[in-house]
Design a protein around this motif. Sequence first.
Motif, PDB file in Angstrom:
ATOM      1  N   ASP A 161       0.832  -1.227   0.013  1.00 48.62           N
ATOM      2  CA  ASP A 161      -0.042   0.170  -0.025  1.00 48.62           C
ATOM      3  C   ASP A 161       0.887   1.244  -0.065  1.00 48.62           C
ATOM      4  OD1 ASP A 161      -2.127  -1.509  -0.137  1.00 48.62           O
ATOM      5  OD2 ASP A 161      -2.765  -1.078   2.261  1.00 48.62           O
ATOM      6  N   HIS A 212      -4.729   4.963   3.844  1.00 41.33           N
ATOM      7  CA  HIS A 212      -3.815   3.969   3.858  1.00 41.33           C
ATOM      8  C   HIS A 212      -2.738   4.204   4.405  1.00 41.33           C
ATOM      9  CE1 HIS A 212      -6.565   2.595   0.439  1.00 41.33           C
ATOM     10  NE2 HIS A 212      -6.174   1.305   0.910  1.00 41.33           N
ATOM     11  N   GLU A 255     -13.887   1.975   4.072  1.00 40.44           N
ATOM     12  CA  GLU A 255     -14.017   0.574   4.477  1.00 40.44           C
ATOM     13  C   GLU A 255     -13.568   0.460   6.012  1.00 40.44           C
ATOM     14  OE1 GLU A 255     -11.998  -2.707   2.264  1.00 40.44           O
ATOM     15  OE2 GLU A 255     -12.041  -3.639   4.172  1.00 40.44           O
ATOM     16  N   ARG A 311      -8.396   3.684  11.207  1.00 41.57           N
ATOM     17  CA  ARG A 311      -9.695   3.877  10.264  1.00 41.57           C
ATOM     18  C   ARG A 311     -10.830   4.129  11.235  1.00 41.57           C
ATOM     19  NH1 ARG A 311      -9.784   0.929   4.657  1.00 41.57           N
ATOM     20  NH2 ARG A 311      -7.549   1.438   4.078  1.00 41.57           N
TER      21      ARG A 311
END
Length: 560
Positions: free
Chosen positions: A73, A82, A206, A239
């Motif tokens: 990533d 990311h 996500e 996240r």
Amino acid sequence: MNLTSDQIRSKFLQFFENKGHKVIPSASLVPENDPSVLFNTAGMQPLVPYLLGQKHPMGTRLADAQKCVRTGDIDEVGDNRHLTFFEMLGNWSLGDYFKPEAISWSFEFLTSKETGLGLDANRIYVTVFEGDLNAPRDNEARDVWKKYLPEGRIYFLPAKNNWWSAGENGPCGPDTEIFYDTNEIALGDMTHDEFVKADDEGRVIEIWNNVFMEYEKKDGKVVGKLAQHNVDTGMGLERITMVCQGVKTVFDTDLFNNPKTREERIIADHVKASLFMISDGVTPGNTGRGYVLRRLIRRASRFSKEPLFELVEKIQNIYKGVYDLNDNGIIKEEEEKFRLTLEKGLKEFEKGEDPFILFTTYGFPIELTLELAKEKGREIDLEDFNKKLKEHQELSRTSSAGMFKGGLANHSEKTIRLHTAHHLLLAGLQEIVSKDIKQKGSNITEERLRIDFICDHKLTDEEKKKVEDWVNDKIQKGLKVIRKEMPLVEAEKIGAQMEFGAKYPEVVSIYFVEDEDGNAISKEFCGGPHAENTKELGRFKIQKEEASSAGVRRIKAVLE
Ligand code: ATP
Ligand code: MG
């Protein structure tokens, strides 16, 4: 009052403990028994033996926060979501509960004000597997979700998005992914296509993936259901913290010190990843994990005006009481080494070297070259630089793909040493047998190297012995192996060895073996990786010399 990341981590583990899970510690970033990967990239990885049926000493319900590194990533780092290093929160069922419990608990943890995070259920979207020739549509998961969400926010997606498998053989199954809308004004209902677009653009994030291992694959085809059904979930701590703290990027959470520009974010991410790697025993080097670490430190160093090691203490503070982080001065040391090459680059700049060579060989940032040029009233052809840089990036993507994508590329220490021996052998053949020898093909396994080369005669025993001695002499001398990147024309000019008939991109990487006086005894087009010094190789031995095809000989050799 927003929850802190520490509170979110603890809440998650506590929540699943209350549901009968045993909390297990994070495994090291360095996989213990899996030579096929450089780093653990998901909570699932250290648990593979148990997902395959081995009994876990803590039982059938587990929960953890696993340290992960995803170098694949790296190009995305700097966007809103990311990172190369992150923590994955996970709950696990080893042949215990299945879809209804897993999905209900995910929903409860995210939305409950009493037991969970109290997030807004109206901002949640989920995807489930649409079905294909291998397995039917996952109506089971859909039916559980329907208890909590309107049908319009449950989307069916193909295997590419919602199917998990570890390879051609073994357990596999559908998954369901949970997304959150972090926009100030809620996006509200979206069609299938609008949702897919919002995901691509990072407007829905996500946050959590629930994998349901229920099928078994043989040779890439589903052959039936598994006896043991497992649940494997993963939620990125950074996240979910971003969502809970109502900020726009993972970098604006309390897990970072507020980096603002893309460069600052990359520095923050890379230094953190480096510190975690070093704390788990990785040291900088030219191969495998050490190479990944070195690249991260250098990349960060290139972007940074301040010494990187000054960030170490700040990162230690963020993780105080959770992870014991210590870099033993390695970041400072590696940085200083790199700054020396920068100094060399500066001298080259004075001599008028091409900015692109300054960049590739001396790690010289173009911004610096431009600043210097301005001071000295020199012109820099930025267009030319950008063109070469683009070609260069395409090359590094291919040459380092195996390394950065983690996974199955063969970079064991043994093959790396054989690879370096291979270069020495070609140089030895040209030195002892004939200047006209050209490489035609090569193949390296854990056990041996093989080289095919153009040559008009069968080697005599004496020639073989002399070549062997020549190579062993270079090994014993402990010569340095150095990698440089340069435009193809440049490499051809200096006479670097290329494989006969092979095609090369416009920018290439060349490996040099240099003798005590700095003369190249071997220079070859090659993506690497290689040993850092020939003394790592041990004893070289030719096992076999034979005909391969007309005018082409083949040697198999080993390191003892
Ligand atoms: P994405 O498509 O956003 O890259 P993914 O499908 O690769 O995510 P999974 O492999 O399902 O993600 O990993 C499970 C969870 O780990 C994700 O839902 C996300 O919260 C987190 N995660 C994955 N990759 C990263 C990353 N590079 N940085 C931070 N968190 C990540
Ligand atoms: Mg991903």
